[in-house]
Design a protein around this motif. Structure first.
Motif, mmCIF file in Angstrom:
data_model
loop_
_atom_site.group_PDB
_atom_site.id
_atom_site.type_symbol
_atom_site.label_atom_id
_atom_site.label_comp_id
_atom_site.label_asym_id
_atom_site.label_seq_id
_atom_site.Cartn_x
_atom_site.Cartn_y
_atom_site.Cartn_z
ATOM 1 N N LYS A 1 76.060 -26.596 -52.171
ATOM 2 C CA LYS A 1 77.223 -27.312 -52.705
ATOM 3 C C LYS A 1 76.870 -27.995 -54.021
ATOM 4 O O LYS A 1 77.666 -28.005 -54.967
ATOM 5 N N GLN A 2 75.668 -28.550 -54.083
ATOM 6 C CA GLN A 2 75.218 -29.213 -55.297
ATOM 7 C C GLN A 2 75.107 -28.211 -56.448
ATOM 8 O O GLN A 2 75.556 -28.469 -57.568
ATOM 9 N N MET A 3 74.511 -27.030 -56.175
ATOM 10 C CA MET A 3 74.336 -26.018 -57.224
ATOM 11 C C MET A 3 75.681 -25.476 -57.704
ATOM 12 O O MET A 3 75.878 -25.248 -58.905
ATOM 13 N N ARG A 4 76.603 -25.259 -56.776
ATOM 14 C CA ARG A 4 77.923 -24.770 -57.170
ATOM 15 C C ARG A 4 78.647 -25.795 -58.033
ATOM 16 O O ARG A 4 79.324 -25.447 -59.010
ATOM 17 N N PHE B 1 61.543 -24.102 -65.971
ATOM 18 C CA PHE B 1 62.484 -22.982 -65.867
ATOM 19 C C PHE B 1 63.770 -23.401 -65.149
ATOM 20 O O PHE B 1 64.858 -22.911 -65.472
ATOM 21 N N GLN B 2 63.646 -24.309 -64.156
ATOM 22 C CA GLN B 2 64.857 -24.825 -63.512
ATOM 23 C C GLN B 2 65.760 -25.530 -64.510
ATOM 24 O O GLN B 2 66.978 -25.333 -64.526
ATOM 25 N N MET C 1 64.059 -23.901 -54.522
ATOM 26 C CA MET C 1 65.257 -24.263 -55.289
ATOM 27 C C MET C 1 65.418 -23.352 -56.500
ATOM 28 O O MET C 1 66.526 -22.941 -56.845
ATOM 29 N N LEU C 2 64.295 -23.017 -57.160
ATOM 30 C CA LEU C 2 64.347 -22.138 -58.320
ATOM 31 C C LEU C 2 64.820 -20.737 -57.933
ATOM 32 O O LEU C 2 65.661 -20.141 -58.615
ATOM 33 N N VAL D 1 68.120 -18.723 -59.216
ATOM 34 C CA VAL D 1 68.089 -17.378 -59.797
ATOM 35 C C VAL D 1 69.098 -16.477 -59.095
ATOM 36 O O VAL D 1 69.854 -15.730 -59.735
ATOM 37 N N LEU D 2 69.122 -16.509 -57.765
ATOM 38 C CA LEU D 2 70.049 -15.673 -56.991
ATOM 39 C C LEU D 2 71.500 -16.019 -57.319
ATOM 40 O O LEU D 2 72.350 -15.113 -57.451
#
Length: 505
Positions: free
Chosen positions: A329-332, A444-445, A494-495, A499-500
């Motif tokens: 949810k955080q990444m979205r 990279f993140q 998390m990285l 990427v996915l």
């Protein structure tokens, strides 16, 4: 990883380390007006804690006596009948210094060894007025029973004081080590934790526990009508002990005091097996409840895989899976915020002279696209307590001492891939590869999470992309490799997820 999460953890970690090094955690229990009730012959005179003194410096090198058991060696100063240090054989001969440990009676009495057997050692002091004997008996892997007997040899009533010094802790080792030294006191129905930097008294003490980062001494008097005290000797040392008042002995009479003692590792199973109440000594601060859950989970995982490095990796996966729904949810939310960033930049240009209008338009934009800018905060809130709790568990885990994994020889120390012949700025002469790999992954993140912006915001993002990884690499560089391993695995997961998600876009 969200920059807000990184910044929050970095700042919180700096505050945690600084606060624990500089600020006292002492909770004071006043014992004014307490009446001492001791079942011994004759009357009792209250003890004056402030009058207690340590032996005067002996110009002659003291005679040391070693009492060996299967798991430890007790190093006694014979003339004091006191323990100078404990050497734990199963933990790379770790020396736990306690200095004047279990010293009793008049501080300047000169004892001599009376006898020594595989089960115990006896010391005796005798003059024309009194005889004092101290008997140390090994009763378990890390348990000792101490019996102190005072006898009146004179023809007159005699007052004898039998205070007991647990030990003297020295804070000159530096903040990294001294902040891990503390005292636990069970007084009445309360458990109190103190960092030993203040003079305090406690009445009706059930037991006291003195510890460094890995090992501890727990002393339980019988009876439990003792006063516990912490007395500052100087700016660097504090004396910890128990006192019960002076005993009035009639001619020929004697009185005995017994103490049950644990001298061993801060290991939950060992301490609980001795006495479950003593487990209170293993205290992990603000997030103690979470830390104890993580400790039990670590013990369970280790019982299955029998390798601490693998155990920490599995724990990293489990915590990641636990927080996975929130992390997604955080990444979205972060991706949605990135998609809206160009529109927000346009609004900033359009309303650069009207901040109130700008905020109104930005909030309207969020509502239109159903974006909640705070939706990424919950994972951050949950991860910070877990991280700090795990930090306390791993930094105090004696099981990690000497535990190896891959090139890491000791999970309780930095991983030290190799040592340079000369020092280099910041890194010193040790190359710790895990923090470096972790910093590269975080770089990279940050790069992947950069928004499509221009101008000053773009320059700020590029700066943060460099500063955050360097900040974390610096903070973690000299931390225990077990903790860095956990954070490295968590960051790598998390990285990979990031990427996915980028590929699915």
């Amino acid at each position: 990883m969200d920059r807000r999460l990184i910044l929050a953890i970095a700042l919180s970690l700096l505050v945690l380390l600084s606060w624990s090094a500089l600020v006292s955690k002492t909770y004071n229990i006043d014992n004014k007006g307490v009446t001492q009730n001791i079942s011994a012959p004759g009357a009792v005179k209250p003890v004056v804690v402030e009058a207690l003194a340590l032996p005067k410096p002996d110009p002659i090198t003291p005679t040391l006596l070693k009492f060996s058991q299967a798991k430890y060696d007790l190093i006694f100063n014979e003339s004091q009948a006191a323990i100078q240090e404990v050497v734990f054989k199963s933990y790379q001969d770790y020396a736990f210094p306690i200095k004047y440990g279990l010293l009793s009676g008049d501080a300047n009495l000169v004892f001599r060894k009376e006898s020594i057997t595989p089960q115990g050692v006896n010391f005796i002091y005798r003059d024309n007025a009194k005889q004092i004997t101290k008997r140390f008996v090994a009763v378990g892997d890390y348990e000792i029973r101490l019996e102190i007997t005072a006898q009146n040899l004179s023809g007159q009533p005699l007052f004898v004081g039998l205070p007991l010094t647990l030990g003297v802790l020295n804070f000159a080792a530096g903040p990294a080590q001294s902040r891990l030294q503390d005292l636990t006191i069970a007084a009445g129905d309360k458990i109190v934790h103190s960092n030993l930097r203040k003079e305090i008294n406690f009445s009706a003490v059930k037991f006291m526990g003195l510890r460094d980062n890995y090992f501890c001494m727990i002393v339980e008097p019988d009876p439990d009508n003792y006063t516990g005290f912490v007395k500052k000797l100087n700016a660097q040392e504090s004396l910890v002990g128990l006192a019960s008042g002076e005993l009035a002995l009639n001619p020929g009479q004697q009185a005995r005091r017994t103490f049950r003692i644990y001298l061993g590792p801060q290991e939950l199973r060992q301490i609980t097996a001795a006495k479950s109440e003593w487990a209170a000594v293993m205290y992990y601060g603000t997030f103690d409840f979470i830390a104890r859950l993580l400790l039990k989970l670590l013990d369970l995982l280790y019982s299955l895989v029998h390798n601490w490095g693998v155990t920490i990796i599995i724990l990293s996966f489990l915590i990641y899976l636990l927080l996975y729904p929130l992390s997604i949810k955080q990444m979205r939310s972060m991706k949605q915020m990135q998609a809206l960033q160009p529109a927000i930049e346009e609004l900033k240009k359009l309303h650069k002279n009207n901040p109130q209008k700008l905020n109104t338009e930005i909030m309207a934009l969020y509502r239109e696209y159903k974006v909640n800018p705070l939706s990424g905060c919950l994972p951050m809130v949950l991860q910070i307590p877990i991280f700090f709790a795990l930090y306390q568990v791993l930094i105090r885990s004696v099981a990690l001492k000497g535990a190896n994994f891959l090139w890491i020889k000791d999970l309780s120390s930095p991983d030290r891939l190799f040592v340079l012949p000369t020092s280099i700025p910041i890194l010193g002469n040790e190359i710790n590869i895990l923090p470096i790999l972790m910093a590269i992954g975080m770089f990279f993140q940050q790069k992947m999470s950069m928004s499509a912006v221009s101008g000053g915001s773009a320059d700020q993002q590029k700066l943060m992309m460099i500063i955050f990884p360097l900040m974390f690499g610096f903070i973690f560089y000299r931390m225990p490799s077990g903790l860095v391993l956990y954070w490295f695995i968590n960051s790598t997961l998390m990285l990979l997820q990031q990427v996915l998600m980028s590929r699915k876009r």
